[in-house]
Motif scaffolding. Structure first.
Motif, PDB file in Angstrom:
ATOM      1  N   UNK A   1       0.817  -1.204   0.000  1.00  0.00           N
ATOM      2  CA  UNK A   1       0.000   0.000   0.000  1.00  0.00           C
ATOM      3  C   UNK A   1       0.855   1.261   0.000  1.00  0.00           C
ATOM      4  N   UNK A   2       2.012   1.212   0.656  1.00  0.00           N
ATOM      5  CA  UNK A   2       2.892   2.374   0.694  1.00  0.00           C
ATOM      6  C   UNK A   2       3.567   2.614  -0.644  1.00  0.00           C
ATOM      7  N   UNK A   3       3.831   1.560  -1.413  1.00  0.00           N
ATOM      8  CA  UNK A   3       4.565   1.677  -2.671  1.00  0.00           C
ATOM      9  C   UNK A   3       3.671   1.821  -3.897  1.00  0.00           C
ATOM     10  N   UNK A   4       2.387   1.663  -3.749  1.00  0.00           N
ATOM     11  CA  UNK A   4       1.511   1.692  -4.916  1.00  0.00           C
ATOM     12  C   UNK A   4       1.437   3.096  -5.515  1.00  0.00           C
ATOM     13  N   UNK A   5       1.199   3.124  -6.783  1.00  0.00           N
ATOM     14  CA  UNK A   5       1.018   4.389  -7.484  1.00  0.00           C
ATOM     15  C   UNK A   5      -0.460   4.734  -7.414  1.00  0.00           C
ATOM     16  N   UNK A   6      -0.755   5.942  -7.014  1.00  0.00           N
ATOM     17  CA  UNK A   6      -2.164   6.327  -6.958  1.00  0.00           C
ATOM     18  C   UNK A   6      -2.402   7.452  -7.955  1.00  0.00           C
ATOM     19  N   UNK A   7      -3.489   7.345  -8.640  1.00  0.00           N
ATOM     20  CA  UNK A   7      -3.893   8.367  -9.593  1.00  0.00           C
ATOM     21  C   UNK A   7      -4.940   9.253  -8.944  1.00  0.00           C
ATOM     22  N   UNK A   8      -5.052  10.494  -9.397  1.00  0.00           N
ATOM     23  CA  UNK A   8      -6.079  11.359  -8.832  1.00  0.00           C
ATOM     24  C   UNK A   8      -7.469  10.801  -9.132  1.00  0.00           C
ATOM     25  N   UNK A   9      -8.381  11.057  -8.238  1.00  0.00           N
ATOM     26  CA  UNK A   9      -9.757  10.606  -8.428  1.00  0.00           C
ATOM     27  C   UNK A   9     -10.624  11.789  -8.845  1.00  0.00           C
TER      28      UNK A   9
END
Length: 87
Positions: free
Chosen positions: A6-14
């Protein structure tokens, strides 16, 4: 392990907000555009960016229909017993 992922995942804007309105060009320098409707769409993303674009009504209806189909399919998938997670 899950915390590390969860710390390393890439998150995209929602998508934070969506607004749209119908516009009709009454007159312009080009006579082809007189009384031509268009749909103005504005997306506000969770990172603060704003995206704007204009669609003709036919394209807007295709987009609306496609989104509706995807939402229906997602709902159907969520109901599938194989996807249920026991807690």
């Amino acid at each position: 392990m899950r915390e590390g992922f969860l710390e390393k995942r890439i998150s995209l804007p929602t998508l934070k907000n969506m607004a749209w309105r119908s516009e009709v060009t009454i007159t312009s320098s080009s006579m082809k555009r007189v009384m031509k409707p268009s749909v103005f769409v504005e997306f506000t993303l969770s990172d603060g960016r704003v995206r704007q674009f204009t669609l003709d009504p036919e394209t807007f209806h295709k987009l609306r229909y496609s989104v509706s189909c995807v939402l229906r399919d997602m709902s159907d998938l969520e109901k599938a017993p194989i996807l249920k997670i026991d807690k």
